[in-house]
Design a protein around this motif. Structure first.
Motif, PDB file in Angstrom:
ATOM      1  N   THR A 275       0.860  -1.179   0.000  1.00  0.00           N
ATOM      2  CA  THR A 275       0.000   0.000   0.000  1.00  0.00           C
ATOM      3  C   THR A 275       0.895   1.228   0.000  1.00  0.00           C
ATOM      4  OG1 THR A 275      -1.791  -1.115   1.190  1.00  0.00           O
ATOM      5  CG2 THR A 275      -1.755   1.285   1.262  1.00  0.00           C
ATOM      6  N   LEU A 276       0.742   2.055  -1.022  1.00  0.00           N
ATOM      7  CA  LEU A 276       1.613   3.217  -1.188  1.00  0.00           C
ATOM      8  C   LEU A 276       0.817   4.497  -0.997  1.00  0.00           C
ATOM      9  CD1 LEU A 276       4.525   4.071  -1.924  1.00  0.00           C
ATOM     10  CD2 LEU A 276       3.754   4.229  -4.307  1.00  0.00           C
ATOM     11  N   ILE A 277       1.278   5.333  -0.052  1.00  0.00           N
ATOM     12  CA  ILE A 277       0.689   6.651   0.177  1.00  0.00           C
ATOM     13  C   ILE A 277       1.660   7.693  -0.354  1.00  0.00           C
ATOM     14  CG2 ILE A 277      -0.149   8.292   1.904  1.00  0.00           C
ATOM     15  CD1 ILE A 277      -0.829   5.942   3.693  1.00  0.00           C
ATOM     16  N   VAL A 278       1.226   8.444  -1.354  1.00  0.00           N
ATOM     17  CA  VAL A 278       2.075   9.468  -1.962  1.00  0.00           C
ATOM     18  C   VAL A 278       1.596  10.830  -1.474  1.00  0.00           C
ATOM     19  CG1 VAL A 278       2.967  10.426  -4.103  1.00  0.00           C
ATOM     20  CG2 VAL A 278       2.371   7.998  -3.986  1.00  0.00           C
ATOM     21  N   THR A 279       2.430  11.516  -0.712  1.00  0.00           N
ATOM     22  CA  THR A 279       2.057  12.812  -0.145  1.00  0.00           C
ATOM     23  C   THR A 279       2.627  13.954  -0.990  1.00  0.00           C
ATOM     24  OG1 THR A 279       3.989  12.830   1.309  1.00  0.00           O
ATOM     25  CG2 THR A 279       1.991  11.810   2.171  1.00  0.00           C
ATOM     26  N   GLU A 280       2.193  15.174  -0.649  1.00  0.00           N
ATOM     27  CA  GLU A 280       2.657  16.406  -1.316  1.00  0.00           C
ATOM     28  C   GLU A 280       2.456  16.332  -2.831  1.00  0.00           C
ATOM     29  OE1 GLU A 280       3.276  18.760   0.634  1.00  0.00           O
ATOM     30  OE2 GLU A 280       3.567  17.613   2.480  1.00  0.00           O
ATOM     31  N   VAL A 281       1.304  15.800  -3.236  1.00  0.00           N
ATOM     32  CA  VAL A 281       1.014  15.679  -4.665  1.00  0.00           C
ATOM     33  C   VAL A 281       0.567  17.039  -5.209  1.00  0.00           C
ATOM     34  CG1 VAL A 281      -0.538  14.628  -6.353  1.00  0.00           C
ATOM     35  CG2 VAL A 281       0.411  13.243  -4.486  1.00  0.00           C
ATOM     36  N   ASP A 282       1.200  17.497  -6.290  1.00  0.00           N
ATOM     37  CA  ASP A 282       0.774  18.741  -6.942  1.00  0.00           C
ATOM     38  C   ASP A 282       0.410  18.518  -8.406  1.00  0.00           C
ATOM     39  OD1 ASP A 282       3.263  18.197  -7.867  1.00  0.00           O
ATOM     40  OD2 ASP A 282       4.164  20.133  -7.359  1.00  0.00           O
ATOM     41  N   LYS A 283       0.631  17.285  -8.876  1.00  0.00           N
ATOM     42  CA  LYS A 283       0.278  16.922 -10.249  1.00  0.00           C
ATOM     43  C   LYS A 283       0.237  15.400 -10.323  1.00  0.00           C
ATOM     44  CE  LYS A 283       5.118  17.019 -11.668  1.00  0.00           C
ATOM     45  NZ  LYS A 283       6.117  17.552 -12.631  1.00  0.00           N
ATOM     46  N   VAL A 284      -0.211  14.885 -11.451  1.00  0.00           N
ATOM     47  CA  VAL A 284      -0.236  13.441 -11.661  1.00  0.00           C
ATOM     48  C   VAL A 284       0.866  13.088 -12.650  1.00  0.00           C
ATOM     49  CG1 VAL A 284      -1.579  11.480 -12.493  1.00  0.00           C
ATOM     50  CG2 VAL A 284      -2.692  13.293 -11.187  1.00  0.00           C
ATOM     51  N   GLU A 285       1.859  12.337 -12.199  1.00  0.00           N
ATOM     52  CA  GLU A 285       2.968  11.943 -13.054  1.00  0.00           C
ATOM     53  C   GLU A 285       2.482  10.982 -14.147  1.00  0.00           C
ATOM     54  OE1 GLU A 285       6.015  12.892 -13.190  1.00  0.00           O
ATOM     55  OE2 GLU A 285       6.145  14.133 -11.388  1.00  0.00           O
TER      56      GLU A 285
END
Length: 324
Positions: free
Chosen positions: A216-226
């Motif tokens: 389970t991966l939590i990606v924080t500080e997202v400002d765009k979708v790679e």
């Protein structure tokens, strides 16, 4: 001659005495038998009396049970009617819950309530619809609160959307309360949780390993979708024999169904392109006035009257047990 007469009388008297003695013994034998029979009949009478008392007790108990079951029948009939009504409304309520899950995660509370009311009119649903009550039990909601989820309705609804959505959620969490709850909840579910950011130098490797091993991966500080996330967001899986694979960057990676991805941002005004917006489920934890009131009320009660919160939890647990 006189002597013979006396002897003859004596003989007669002796004979009468013997007969009387025989008769006496016969009467004594009958008396003994009568006493024995009386004793047996007395014992039988006592036994019959005890059996009668026991039968009367059973009869009284049965009559009392029948009188109680009379009331229970009315209650059961009422419950059956209520269950029939709920069963009749279940498809409509399920449609409301699905629509809420898909479309209202990013909306503030007043918009959610307004939209739900519009949908209820269209579907002819008269009773108030509570998304959290329909989707989860009280014991589950109490567990979420114990794991650190704020007690206001917005946070509770958002937590359900996060856990039940079929799309990858984008969690707008300015106060970082939701992500802390999510990590605690997932760890309590025995999930292997990793937290990273898009800007981390090893993000690509971490992402690949999470997909390959079903983490389970939590990606924080997202400002765009790679771009490398799009195949996951679109669920572009390919079959290679018994295995499933997915394109991650320039690699074909083995897919594990246990893989979960959560995107988190603190930016309440994040702007995503339309193609990305269609692939994620936005869940907004930005605090509103009513949400803040709910959180402050919960904190105040817990601080000033902790026994009330404890009593509420016990009552809700009891309610769940009675439902089961």
């Amino acid at each position: 001659a006189e002597l013979e007469k006396l002897e003859k009388n004596l003989h007669k008297s002796q004979k009468k005495l013997d007969e009387a003695d025989h008769q006496l013994k016969k009467l004594e034998s009958k008396l003994k038998e009568s006493k024995k029979s009386f004793k047996n009949m007395t014992s039988e009478a006592e036994r019959l009396k005890a059996s009668l008392e026991k039968a009367e007790a059973v009869l009284n108990g049965a009559q009392e049970l029948l009188s109680k079951l009379g009331g229970e029948k009315e209650r059961w009939d009422s419950q059956c009617r209520a269950l029939d009504e709920e069963l009749h409304m279940l498809p409509k309520l399920s449609l409301l819950a699905a629509a809420f899950n898909v479309y209202l995660g990013g909306s503030p509370e007043d918009e959610r309530e307004s939209q739900i009311q519009k949908w209820q009119k269209i579907l002819n649903v008269q009773d108030a619809f509570l998304f959290q009550r329909f989707m989860k039990t009280e014991s589950q909601l109490l567990q979420y609160k114990a794991e650190g989820l704020p007690a206001d309705d917005l946070s509770i609804q958002n937590s359900i959307v996060i856990l039940e959505t079929s799309q990858v959620p984008l969690i707008i969490d300015p106060a970082s309360q939701a992500v802390e709850w999510l990590k605690t909840h997932l760890q309590n579910q025995q999930a292997t949780v990793e937290v990273t950011t898009l800007a981390h130098e090893r993000f690509a490797t971490t992402f690949e390993l999470a997909v390959r091993f079903g983490k389970t991966l939590i990606v924080t500080e997202v400002d765009k979708v790679e771009p490398m996330l799009y195949p996951i967001l679109r669920n572009d899986l390919m079959s290679a024999g018994p295995k499933k694979t997915v394109q991650v960057g320039d690699k074909q990676i083995d897919w594990q169904d246990s893989f979960r991805l959560y995107l988190v941002t603190r930016d309440t005004h994040i702007a995503l392109p339309p193609d990305a917006k269609n692939l994620i489920n936005e869940v907004n934890f930005a605090i509103t006035r009513s949400g803040l009131e709910g959180q402050l009320l919960g904190v105040t009660i817990q601080h000033e009257k902790p026994e009330l919160e404890e009593q509420k939890s016990k009552l809700l647990h009891q309610e769940e047990e009675y439902k089961m």
